[in-house]
Design a protein around this motif. Structure first.
Motif, PDB file in Angstrom:
ATOM      1  N   ASN A  55      -6.243  -9.520  68.025  1.00 21.79           N
ATOM      2  CA  ASN A  55      -5.533 -10.085  66.728  1.00 21.79           C
ATOM      3  C   ASN A  55      -5.361 -11.645  66.776  1.00 21.79           C
ATOM      4  OD1 ASN A  55      -4.057 -10.123  63.995  1.00 21.79           O
ATOM      5  ND2 ASN A  55      -3.740  -7.791  64.699  1.00 21.79           N
ATOM      6  N   ARG A  56      -4.555 -12.243  65.845  1.00 15.98           N
ATOM      7  CA  ARG A  56      -4.570 -13.862  65.699  1.00 15.98           C
ATOM      8  C   ARG A  56      -3.125 -14.074  65.130  1.00 15.98           C
ATOM      9  NH1 ARG A  56      -4.625 -16.046  60.760  1.00 15.98           N
ATOM     10  NH2 ARG A  56      -5.706 -17.739  61.570  1.00 15.98           N
ATOM     11  N   ALA A  61      -0.271 -12.270  67.530  1.00 18.26           N
ATOM     12  CA  ALA A  61      -0.510 -12.687  68.643  1.00 18.26           C
ATOM     13  C   ALA A  61       0.220 -13.511  69.608  1.00 18.26           C
ATOM     14  CB  ALA A  61      -2.044 -13.247  68.539  1.00 18.26           C
ATOM     15  N   ALA A  78      -6.558 -14.077  74.517  1.00 17.31           N
ATOM     16  CA  ALA A  78      -6.919 -14.435  73.301  1.00 17.31           C
ATOM     17  C   ALA A  78      -8.380 -14.133  72.743  1.00 17.31           C
ATOM     18  CB  ALA A  78      -6.254 -15.701  72.784  1.00 17.31           C
ATOM     19  N   HIS A 100     -10.913 -15.078  69.405  1.00 20.73           N
ATOM     20  CA  HIS A 100     -10.521 -15.940  68.175  1.00 20.73           C
ATOM     21  C   HIS A 100     -11.884 -16.257  67.488  1.00 20.73           C
ATOM     22  CE1 HIS A 100     -12.141 -19.690  70.225  1.00 20.73           C
ATOM     23  NE2 HIS A 100     -11.681 -19.097  71.326  1.00 20.73           N
ATOM     24  N   ASP A 154     -10.587 -21.077  64.362  1.00 24.61           N
ATOM     25  CA  ASP A 154      -9.253 -20.792  65.095  1.00 24.61           C
ATOM     26  C   ASP A 154      -9.173 -21.133  66.327  1.00 24.61           C
ATOM     27  OD1 ASP A 154      -8.152 -19.484  63.071  1.00 24.61           O
ATOM     28  OD2 ASP A 154      -8.133 -17.240  63.674  1.00 24.61           O
ATOM     29  N   VAL A 165      -4.401 -19.398  70.388  1.00 21.84           N
ATOM     30  CA  VAL A 165      -5.190 -19.541  71.424  1.00 21.84           C
ATOM     31  C   VAL A 165      -4.991 -20.410  72.644  1.00 21.84           C
ATOM     32  CG1 VAL A 165      -7.972 -20.279  71.593  1.00 21.84           C
ATOM     33  CG2 VAL A 165      -7.110 -19.194  69.548  1.00 21.84           C
ATOM     34  N   TYR A 196     -13.142 -10.941  64.030  1.00 19.95           N
ATOM     35  CA  TYR A 196     -11.856 -10.075  64.474  1.00 19.95           C
ATOM     36  C   TYR A 196     -12.246  -8.532  64.081  1.00 19.95           C
ATOM     37  CZ  TYR A 196      -9.648 -14.555  65.042  1.00 19.95           C
ATOM     38  OH  TYR A 196      -9.156 -15.566  65.463  1.00 19.95           O
ATOM     39  N   TYR A 218      -8.147 -16.148  56.000  1.00 20.92           N
ATOM     40  CA  TYR A 218      -7.141 -15.104  56.621  1.00 20.92           C
ATOM     41  C   TYR A 218      -5.984 -15.062  55.840  1.00 20.92           C
ATOM     42  CZ  TYR A 218     -10.407 -16.205  60.527  1.00 20.92           C
ATOM     43  OH  TYR A 218     -11.387 -16.306  61.119  1.00 20.92           O
TER      44      TYR A 218
END
Length: 621
Positions: free
Chosen positions: A9-10, A14, A30, A32, A36, A42, A60, A385
């Motif tokens: 995820n982000r 995250a 992470a 990405h 990102d 990150v 993702y 996003y």
């Protein structure tokens, strides 16, 4: 316990998972997209792997690349966060097949609760109360109309595979049913590839009550009490709280017991949420609360449950996924105080909540508040996003104190030049009906006129701007020549440009106002709203007046269509340009009959909010 986990995820979730993992001595990986690469989630991870380009479908949502990143990085488990692949049973199974631990429920549980019709049938069999309605294989318009007539109007048509408010229509009478059904089916087919629907009784004063449940691999299931998520806009949650206002002990016991029963019916493991809809016309009563659906993941609003229970739900997830029993028994869990969460979005309420993207030259939050944020000052909100900037979470001994703290927290937000809903949240949290607990899912729609911030600076904003400008320039507005009149006393006012509007203002300090300077720009922050202010330039015309034919970008975004050319004759309401941001399209229309001139818009161009795109000149000159 795991030594290293990958977070599929982000953004803020995250980072939230990383905080707990770090405290437990667990390394994080992470994954990405390329855009990102410099995001905080990150840079804060122990390891990072780029898995694709900006579009989620190329990064993702790429299960193969995420699994390869897990193998290459030596991760032992995958945490999906929420959104993206978090409720994808196929991915959960693929993780298990790869010999990795899935930090979430079993694939069979995800499948069982994934379709609304099957889930409701299962809940009925388990003895969990469900909303009166029709769930059946016969999807003919005649059968569906017959069932709706029998349930009694108003009814709600809902896509079986739906979510996020898509494929959902309210119908108030039999005559409107057929058209609403066809519209709902088309939207469901386009959004989910499945046009099947179910029919439910529409609740006239609905409240959204949900219960946090947790199961382990040893057969134990507990609840961590309820949350109220009734403050919604277009079926999207805006403010959440725990516990639910007006929930007495007997009703709480009944609803939470039903939630545990629902989780046990699907052999549930990990964190989940059982969502109920309540008829609030006579307060919360156990016999007027029905199962709606289950979210087989951690929820965005989980921090309010953490605040009232003192538990770390991500830690619970990690321990359960590692095979440990639940950290506490049901008898050991208690509610302490009240908690509220507001979702801060990059959107402009004044323009119908259109997304707002761009650099975050200013991003400040008030002290003493839990802030779960995915971005930092100096970063950027991109159009790729979810537009959520942060979640603001407050806790207090009482609900009244919590509401007061939330309004204060939202009013203290400082963001520029991206527009946010901070002012809208401030007004919502301070509204007398909200403070009194008079909430249901129609709250925002009923009070929209008082919740949407003003487009023009009021007296308080103008007075504060005048005072701050005088302080910054060393000018005393009481003696400056700006207010000089021959043969009369100076009137003490100064001419200002505030957000493009010229006003005569008398300097008045306001303790709510905070000033900032970014480059050569002066900013005023009042109640969550940002105002750009300055002394007007000599000879300036004060900007285009309303109705002058100027076509400007109402939000930052990409031009996806230019439908006219210089010199074209257009009619009022004709589409001129289409702008896209965060997957939302906005058509810019001709304000009156006229001729296109000064066309500057080009296909594919990225434009900032307020950019002049074209002008329409009246044919009569």
């Amino acid at each position: 316990m795991f030594n290293r986990i990958l977070i599929a995820n982000r953004g803020e979730i995250a980072r939230r998972i990383m905080r707990t993992a770090r405290a437990m001595g667990i390394e994080t990986v992470a994954v990405h997209s390329d855009v990102d690469a410099a995001m905080p989630f990150v840079t804060e991870a122990d390891h990072a792997v780029c898995i694709g380009t900006a579009a989620a479908r190329d990064s993702y949502l790429r299960q193969d690349r995420i699994l390869e990143a897990a193998r290459a990085s030596g991760a032992e488990a995958i945490h999906p966060g929420y959104g993206f692949l978090s409720e994808n049973a196929g991915f959960a199974q693929a993780v298990a097949d790869a010999g990795l631990a899935w930090i979430g429920p079993r694939p069979a549980s995800i499948l069982a609760m994934g379709l609304k019709d099957a889930a409701k049938t299962l809940m009925q069999q388990a003895g969990v109360p469900v909303t009166p309605g029709y769930i059946g294989e016969d999807q003919s318009p005649e059968r569906l109309q017959h069932e709706a007539d029998g349930i009694g109007y108003p009814v709600l048509i809902k896509a079986v595979a739906g979510g996020g408010g898509k494929g959902m229509r309210r119908v108030d009478d039999a005559a409107a049913f057929r058209d609403a059904l066809l519209s709902c089916q088309r939207e469901a087919a386009a959004s989910f590839g499945d046009d099947r629907v179910l029919i439910e009784k529409y609740i006239l004063s609905p409240r959204h009550i949900e219960v946090q449940v947790f199961g382990d691999t040893h057969g134990t299931v507990v609840h961590l009490f309820e949350r109220d998520c009734s403050l919604q806009r277009r079926h999207q949650k805006v403010i959440e709280e725990a516990p639910a206002p007006g929930m007495d002990a007997a009703t709480r016991a009944a609803v939470c017991a039903a939630a545990v029963k629902a989780a046990k019916a699907v052999d549930y493991v990990g964190a989940g949420t059982i969502e109920f809809i309540a008829d609030g016309t006579e307060g919360l009563r156990a016999d007027r609360i029905w199962f709606m659906e289950m979210n087989t993941r951690l929820q965005v609003e989980h921090p309010v449950t953490e605040a009232i229970t003192g538990q770390d739900l991500v830690e619970w997830q990690l321990r359960v996924a590692a095979g440990e029993p639940l950290p506490l028994t049901q008898d050991a869990l208690r509610i302490t105080g009240w908690a509220m969460e507001a979702r801060l979005y990059a959107e402009n309420p004044v323009t119908g909540f259109l997304p707002s993207t761009g650099p975050l030259d200013r991003l400040r939050f008030p002290d003493g508040v839990r802030v779960d944020a995915g971005v930092e000052e100096g970063g950027e909100v991109t159009p790729f996003y979810d537009p959520m900037i942060a979640k603001l979470v407050v806790a207090a001994p009482t609900r009244t104190a919590a509401a007061r703290a939330l309004a204060k927290a939202c009013s203290g937000v400082e963001v520029w030049p991206v527009r946010t809903n901070a002012g809208f949240l401030t007004r919502a949290a301070a509204h007398p009906d909200f403070v009194a607990g008079r909430v249901d899912t129609g709250f925002i729609e009923r009070h929209a006129d008082t919740l949407i911030p003003d487009t023009e600076p009021g007296d308080a904003v103008a007075g504060a701007a005048a005072a701050l400008l005088a302080e910054a320039t060393g000018t005393n507005p009481w003696t400056a020549l700006a207010g000089f009149r021959s043969n009369a006393d100076a009137d003490g006012r100064v001419l200002l440009d505030i957000g493009g509007t010229r006003v005569l203002a008398e300097a008045k300090a306001d303790p709510r106002a905070r000033a900032a300077r970014i480059g050569d720009q002066r900013l005023l922050f009042v109640d969550g709203e940002a105002w750009l202010f300055a002394a007007p330039r000599s000879g300036a015309d004060g900007g285009a007046a309303a109705g002058d034919g100027s076509i400007v970008a109402p939000m930052p975004g990409r031009i996806v269509s230019v439908d006219v050319a210089d010199g074209d004759t257009v009619t009022r309401g004709q589409r001129l340009i289409v702008l896209e941001a965060m997957k939302m399209e906005q058509a810019l229309l001709a304000p009156f009959d006229g001729i296109v001139s000064a066309l500057k818009a080009t296909d594919g161009a990225q434009v900032a909010e307020g950019t002049m795109l074209a002008s329409i000149e009246r044919e009569d000159g």
